[in-house]
Design a protein around this motif. Structure first.
Motif, mmCIF file in Angstrom:
data_model
loop_
_atom_site.group_PDB
_atom_site.id
_atom_site.type_symbol
_atom_site.label_atom_id
_atom_site.label_comp_id
_atom_site.label_asym_id
_atom_site.label_seq_id
_atom_site.Cartn_x
_atom_site.Cartn_y
_atom_site.Cartn_z
ATOM 1 N N VAL A 1 0.853 -1.180 0.000
ATOM 2 C CA VAL A 1 0.000 0.000 0.000
ATOM 3 C C VAL A 1 0.895 1.238 0.000
ATOM 4 C CG1 VAL A 1 -1.755 1.310 1.270
ATOM 5 C CG2 VAL A 1 -1.841 -1.179 1.256
ATOM 6 N N GLN A 2 0.581 2.168 -0.911
ATOM 7 C CA GLN A 2 1.303 3.424 -1.017
ATOM 8 C C GLN A 2 0.298 4.563 -1.132
ATOM 9 O OE1 GLN A 2 3.938 3.305 -4.371
ATOM 10 N NE2 GLN A 2 4.706 1.280 -3.856
ATOM 11 N N MET A 3 0.800 5.779 -1.028
ATOM 12 C CA MET A 3 -0.068 6.939 -1.186
ATOM 13 C C MET A 3 -0.736 6.898 -2.560
ATOM 14 S SD MET A 3 0.838 10.723 -0.096
ATOM 15 C CE MET A 3 -0.226 12.088 -0.375
ATOM 16 N N LEU A 4 -1.978 7.313 -2.615
ATOM 17 C CA LEU A 4 -2.844 7.353 -3.796
ATOM 18 C C LEU A 4 -3.367 5.985 -4.234
ATOM 19 C CD1 LEU A 4 -1.154 10.145 -5.924
ATOM 20 C CD2 LEU A 4 -3.012 10.351 -4.268
ATOM 21 N N ASN A 5 -3.005 4.921 -3.518
ATOM 22 C CA ASN A 5 -3.594 3.608 -3.793
ATOM 23 C C ASN A 5 -5.016 3.567 -3.275
ATOM 24 O OD1 ASN A 5 -0.713 1.463 -3.124
ATOM 25 N ND2 ASN A 5 -1.315 2.433 -5.008
ATOM 26 N N LYS A 6 -5.857 2.813 -3.968
ATOM 27 C CA LYS A 6 -7.194 2.499 -3.457
ATOM 28 C C LYS A 6 -7.075 1.151 -2.769
ATOM 29 C CE LYS A 6 -9.589 5.093 -6.989
ATOM 30 N NZ LYS A 6 -10.488 5.073 -8.138
ATOM 31 N N VAL A 7 -7.537 1.096 -1.537
ATOM 32 C CA VAL A 7 -7.370 -0.105 -0.730
ATOM 33 C C VAL A 7 -8.733 -0.594 -0.253
ATOM 34 C CG1 VAL A 7 -6.197 -1.089 1.272
ATOM 35 C CG2 VAL A 7 -5.182 0.845 0.087
ATOM 36 N N LYS A 8 -8.977 -1.884 -0.440
ATOM 37 C CA LYS A 8 -10.201 -2.510 0.059
ATOM 38 C C LYS A 8 -9.795 -3.356 1.255
ATOM 39 C CE LYS A 8 -14.021 -5.376 -1.588
ATOM 40 N NZ LYS A 8 -14.526 -6.096 -2.797
ATOM 41 N N MET B 1 -14.521 -2.012 3.737
ATOM 42 C CA MET B 1 -14.396 -0.578 3.477
ATOM 43 C C MET B 1 -13.402 -0.347 2.351
ATOM 44 S SD MET B 1 -14.206 0.697 7.417
ATOM 45 C CE MET B 1 -13.288 -0.720 7.971
ATOM 46 N N ASN B 2 -13.609 0.741 1.635
ATOM 47 C CA ASN B 2 -12.698 1.151 0.569
ATOM 48 C C ASN B 2 -12.141 2.531 0.903
ATOM 49 O OD1 ASN B 2 -13.018 -0.969 -1.610
ATOM 50 N ND2 ASN B 2 -15.138 -0.456 -1.171
ATOM 51 N N PHE B 3 -10.823 2.647 0.813
ATOM 52 C CA PHE B 3 -10.159 3.915 1.085
ATOM 53 C C PHE B 3 -9.216 4.247 -0.061
ATOM 54 C CE2 PHE B 3 -10.408 2.127 5.530
ATOM 55 C CZ PHE B 3 -11.349 3.013 5.997
ATOM 56 N N THR B 4 -9.030 5.538 -0.298
ATOM 57 C CA THR B 4 -7.931 6.022 -1.133
ATOM 58 C C THR B 4 -7.014 6.790 -0.193
ATOM 59 O OG1 THR B 4 -9.372 6.231 -3.061
ATOM 60 C CG2 THR B 4 -7.286 7.439 -3.113
ATOM 61 N N LEU B 5 -5.738 6.421 -0.165
ATOM 62 C CA LEU B 5 -4.799 7.099 0.725
ATOM 63 C C LEU B 5 -4.324 8.386 0.076
ATOM 64 C CD1 LEU B 5 -2.695 4.157 2.162
ATOM 65 C CD2 LEU B 5 -4.620 5.344 3.171
ATOM 66 N N SER C 1 -4.400 17.468 3.130
ATOM 67 C CA SER C 1 -5.290 18.496 2.591
ATOM 68 C C SER C 1 -6.432 17.914 1.753
ATOM 69 C CB SER C 1 -4.498 19.492 1.752
ATOM 70 O OG SER C 1 -3.909 18.845 0.650
ATOM 71 N N GLU C 2 -6.275 16.680 1.270
ATOM 72 C CA GLU C 2 -7.308 16.061 0.438
ATOM 73 C C GLU C 2 -8.221 15.123 1.225
ATOM 74 O OE1 GLU C 2 -5.759 14.483 -3.355
ATOM 75 O OE2 GLU C 2 -3.834 15.203 -2.608
ATOM 76 N N ALA C 3 -7.901 14.882 2.461
ATOM 77 C CA ALA C 3 -8.630 13.885 3.253
ATOM 78 C C ALA C 3 -10.106 14.244 3.407
ATOM 79 C CB ALA C 3 -7.982 13.750 4.628
ATOM 80 N N ASP C 4 -10.947 13.235 3.219
ATOM 81 C CA ASP C 4 -12.399 13.368 3.392
ATOM 82 C C ASP C 4 -12.923 11.964 3.688
ATOM 83 O OD1 ASP C 4 -15.125 13.720 3.302
ATOM 84 O OD2 ASP C 4 -15.151 14.666 1.332
ATOM 85 N N PHE C 5 -13.022 11.631 4.965
ATOM 86 C CA PHE C 5 -13.366 10.271 5.370
ATOM 87 C C PHE C 5 -14.701 9.822 4.780
ATOM 88 C CE2 PHE C 5 -14.733 6.891 8.263
ATOM 89 C CZ PHE C 5 -13.597 6.092 8.249
ATOM 90 N N THR C 6 -15.678 10.726 4.718
ATOM 91 C CA THR C 6 -16.996 10.337 4.193
ATOM 92 C C THR C 6 -16.935 10.012 2.701
ATOM 93 O OG1 THR C 6 -17.602 12.649 3.823
ATOM 94 C CG2 THR C 6 -18.273 11.668 5.909
ATOM 95 N N LEU D 1 -8.689 8.812 2.813
ATOM 96 C CA LEU D 1 -8.075 8.676 4.127
ATOM 97 C C LEU D 1 -6.667 9.254 4.101
ATOM 98 C CD1 LEU D 1 -8.522 7.297 6.924
ATOM 99 C CD2 LEU D 1 -7.405 5.304 5.959
ATOM 100 N N ALA D 2 -6.376 10.172 5.007
ATOM 101 C CA ALA D 2 -5.035 10.760 5.087
ATOM 102 C C ALA D 2 -4.029 9.695 5.524
ATOM 103 C CB ALA D 2 -5.022 11.928 6.063
ATOM 104 N N VAL D 3 -2.867 9.696 4.883
ATOM 105 C CA VAL D 3 -1.845 8.705 5.217
ATOM 106 C C VAL D 3 -1.319 8.881 6.640
ATOM 107 C CG1 VAL D 3 -1.105 8.258 2.855
ATOM 108 C CG2 VAL D 3 0.000 10.060 4.149
ATOM 109 N N LYS D 4 -1.501 10.054 7.218
ATOM 110 C CA LYS D 4 -0.997 10.304 8.577
ATOM 111 C C LYS D 4 -1.946 9.818 9.675
ATOM 112 C CE LYS D 4 2.413 13.430 7.398
ATOM 113 N NZ LYS D 4 3.737 13.532 7.856
ATOM 114 N N THR D 5 -3.141 9.355 9.306
ATOM 115 C CA THR D 5 -4.075 8.830 10.310
ATOM 116 C C THR D 5 -3.575 7.471 10.789
ATOM 117 O OG1 THR D 5 -5.421 7.697 8.664
ATOM 118 C CG2 THR D 5 -6.051 9.979 9.209
#
Length: 72
Positions: free
Chosen positions: A1-8, A18-22, A26-31, A35-39
């Motif tokens: 998993v790296q930044m900008l990957n979509k992860v299921k 759940m599906n997330f894009t890392l 500044s781009e993070a929006d959990f809804t 998902l911010a990589v720093k979380t």
């Protein structure tokens, strides 16, 4: 998993998928699934591969996730 990957991922406690894009902070929006990589969850996922189980330490405790898929 790296930044900008979509992860299921599958939450192994609740069974929820759940599906997330890392993304960056500044781009993070959990809804929206961004998902911010720093979380704690973002940090737990970084560097891992499909099939691995990772643990994220969140305020509510430790959540275990299984990585089901990774796409660009």
């Amino acid at each position: 998993v790296q930044m900008l990957n979509k992860v299921k991922v599958k939450n192994l406690t609740t069974g929820q998928i759940m599906n997330f894009t890392l993304v960056g902070e500044s781009e993070a929006d959990f809804t929206a699934g961004k998902l911010a990589v720093k979380t704690p969850i973002g940090q737990a996922l970084l560097g891992h591969s499909v099939g691995e189980i990772v643990e994220a330490r969140v305020p509510a405790g430790i959540i275990k996730f299984e990585i089901l898929d990774i796409t660009l």
